[in-house]
Design an enzyme around this catalytic site. Structure first.
Site, PDB file in Angstrom:
ATOM      1  CG  HIS A   1      -0.579   3.278   4.648  1.00  0.00           C
ATOM      2  ND1 HIS A   1      -0.870   3.129   6.057  1.00  0.00           N
ATOM      3  CD2 HIS A   1      -0.689   1.986   4.208  1.00  0.00           C
ATOM      4  CE1 HIS A   1      -1.042   2.052   6.407  1.00  0.00           C
ATOM      5  NE2 HIS A   1      -1.092   1.160   5.229  1.00  0.00           N
TER       6      HIS A   1
ATOM      7  CB  CYS B   1      -1.061   0.008   1.214  1.00  0.00           C
ATOM      8  SG  CYS B   1      -2.139  -1.402   1.315  1.00  0.00           S
TER       9      CYS B   1
ATOM     10  CG  ASP C   1      -3.623  -0.036  -2.929  1.00  0.00           C
ATOM     11  OD1 ASP C   1      -4.061  -0.872  -3.311  1.00  0.00           O
ATOM     12  OD2 ASP C   1      -3.125   0.132  -1.593  1.00  0.00           O
ATOM     13  CG  HIS C   2      -1.361  -3.245  -4.053  1.00  0.00           C
ATOM     14  ND1 HIS C   2      -2.428  -4.166  -3.682  1.00  0.00           N
ATOM     15  CD2 HIS C   2      -0.817  -2.593  -2.967  1.00  0.00           C
ATOM     16  CE1 HIS C   2      -2.604  -3.928  -2.083  1.00  0.00           C
ATOM     17  NE2 HIS C   2      -1.737  -3.064  -1.846  1.00  0.00           N
TER      18      HIS C   2
END
Length: 488
Positions: A123, A69, A323-324
């Site tokens: 984050h 993240c 984010d992924h």
């Protein structure tokens, strides 16, 4: 103002489509892999993101620069590769390593935009005040049911009474009192993501009162990050018995043992069995994950409706980004990312501009998260920033068959090694380096092995490919050493 805008339009022809400098609505979702209707999935219910895709372009091969993240978000928001930010872990802020950097939202702020962050953009707890016109906002609403909140309070109270130190994650953390999934009988706004949408809509309405002030509004949703907790109505969209389990429940064959791993955060939640998961539990996990996606999708729909209702849609560029990637049973990994494989690094990316020529189309052009900074800068006619390391995707928005990247790059540290992966049109190549240890390689044929099931780096016929890829990779990114300042 008229003369300034005329010069703006002459310099940047795209601006002619806008009534004034375009706004940006940047929507982020945590741990959402490209499993949406607009990506060809027939199980997940995502009508609102699919509707956004019809307004814009879907990037089918978009990649983050690290499947974790905070480093991923820092890379995207800074427009720099992790090789430059030197942040590969959760904990440090960007300005720990780059105190004088100008970030993507800060670049917009410096050029007259009102920039604001609502929800998880950087984050949580690792933000960047210089990026925003006003301090970042986070909802105080819970992510869980009232019963789970009480269970957490009891757990924390008992731990403190015993003098037990409570870690943030893993064994002994508050997660031990939270189920990995839960259907809550409540309204959307009773939970964190719904409340974030409510506040984002209020912000859009405020902006509509002053259309001459361009804005960069970033809205981040916490779902579908584990725990997969959402209002019950989203669970009711799915038939659990019809959900399909992963077909490759085995580790990548031939991969270095340290590389073929993922995170274990999922195992720390209250109702997760240790050891092999029974099939009914796997289906419950999928059910919760899909429901969480649909919960986020509904919030995206509310934001799009607010844009339309306020009239802002005609002058606002919309980005939807995750984010992924994420694993839900593939390679035996559940609720995790934490590596350099395709499933971890490939993310969602949809870009929509008002009146765009190729609305509703998809592209196979390789895209990277670091590309967003130069892309949005160019689309909005801002001066280029020499610090941004990606490439503008505007040529692809103008022509889905265009190419701006010959490869996408991602990083991950493991067992003292720092792995850098290069994703080309046909291959995923990974090079692992560690001081005092032999260099390790992975190579996956993305045409025949899109899920990275078999590492073919050791095959003699691929020796020249390994040599060429290694040379090419290290010409762009010299060998680095992973240094964790938090390690004792």
């Amino acid at each position: 103002m008229r003369l300034t805008y005329l010069l703006f339009c002459l310099a940047f022809p795209l601006a002619a489509a806008f009534s004034s400098p375009p706004n940006i609505l940047f929507i982020a979702s945590d741990d959402m892999r490209p499993q949406l209707g607009c990506y060809g999935d027939t199980t997940v219910k995502s009508p609102n993101i699919d509707a956004l895709a019809k307004r814009g372009m879907v990037f089918q091969r978009s990649y983050v620069q690290q499947a974790l993240c905070s480093p991923s978000r820092i890379s995207m928001l800074s427009g720099r590769y992790p090789a430059t930010t030197e942040i590969f872990e959760i904990g440090r802020t960007l300005r720990t390593t780059m105190p004088d950097i100008t970030t993507l939202p800060q670049h917009f702020k410096n050029n007259g935009y009102h920039t604001r962050s609502l929800g998880k953009i950087y984050h949580v707890g690792i933000d960047d005040d210089a990026s925003w016109t006003v301090p970042a906002w986070h909802s105080q609403k819970p992510r869980t049911s009232a019963a789970t909140q009480e269970a957490v309070k009891k757990f924390m109270s008992e731990a403190r009474a015993k003098g037990v130190e409570i870690p943030k994650n893993g064994k002994g953390s508050r997660n031990n009192a939270i189920p990995a999934f839960e259907a809550v009988d409540c309204d959307d706004a009773d939970l964190l993501d719904g409340d974030t949408a409510v506040n984002a809509i209020a912000q859009l309405k405020e902006h509509a009162k002053n259309p001459a002030q361009p804005f960069f509004l970033a809205v981040g949703f916490a779902n579908p990050h584990v725990p997969w907790i959402s209002p019950k109505k989203y669970w009711d969209l799915y038939d659990r018995s019809a959900l399909k389990l992963a077909t490759n429940e085995f580790l990548p064959k031939g991969a270095p043992q340290f590389a073929a791993t993922s995170g274990n955060d999922f195992r720390g939640y209250a109702n997760v069995p240790q050891g092999d998961l029974p099939e009914p539990f796997k289906r419950e996990c999928l059910h919760g994950y899909y429901a969480a996606i649909s919960y986020v999708d509904a919030q995206v729909g509310r934001l799009l409706a607010a844009l339309d209702e306020t009239g802002l849609a005609k002058n606002t560029i919309i980005v939807f980004w995750s984010d992924h990637g994420y694993y839900m049973g593939e390679h035996t990994w559940w609720g995790s990312k934490h590596n350099n494989y395709e499933g971890a690094t490939r993310n969602c990316l949809v870009i929509a501009t008002p009146g765009m020529k190729h609305a509703g189309e998809k592209t196979d052009a390789l895209a990277q998260s670091v590309d967003l900074a130069p892309t949005l800068t160019e689309l909005c006619g801002l001066p280029a920033s020499t610090g941004f390391q990606g490439r503008s995707l505007k040529p692809v928005l103008d022509d889905p068959n265009a190419t701006v990247n010959d490869a996408a790059y991602s990083w991950y540290p493991k067992a003292g090694y720092l792995g850098v992966t290069m994703r080309t049109d046909k291959w995923r190549f990974v090079e692992w380096t560690k001081p005092g240890a032999a260099t390790e390689h992975e190579l996956y044929n993305m045409v025949h092995d899109p899920q990275n099931n078999l590492n073919v780096a050791a095959k003699p016929e691929h020796a020249k490919i390994i040599e060429a890829f290694s040379k090419r990779l290290r010409e762009k990114f010299p060998v680095q050493e992973f240094k964790n300042p938090q390690a004792k």
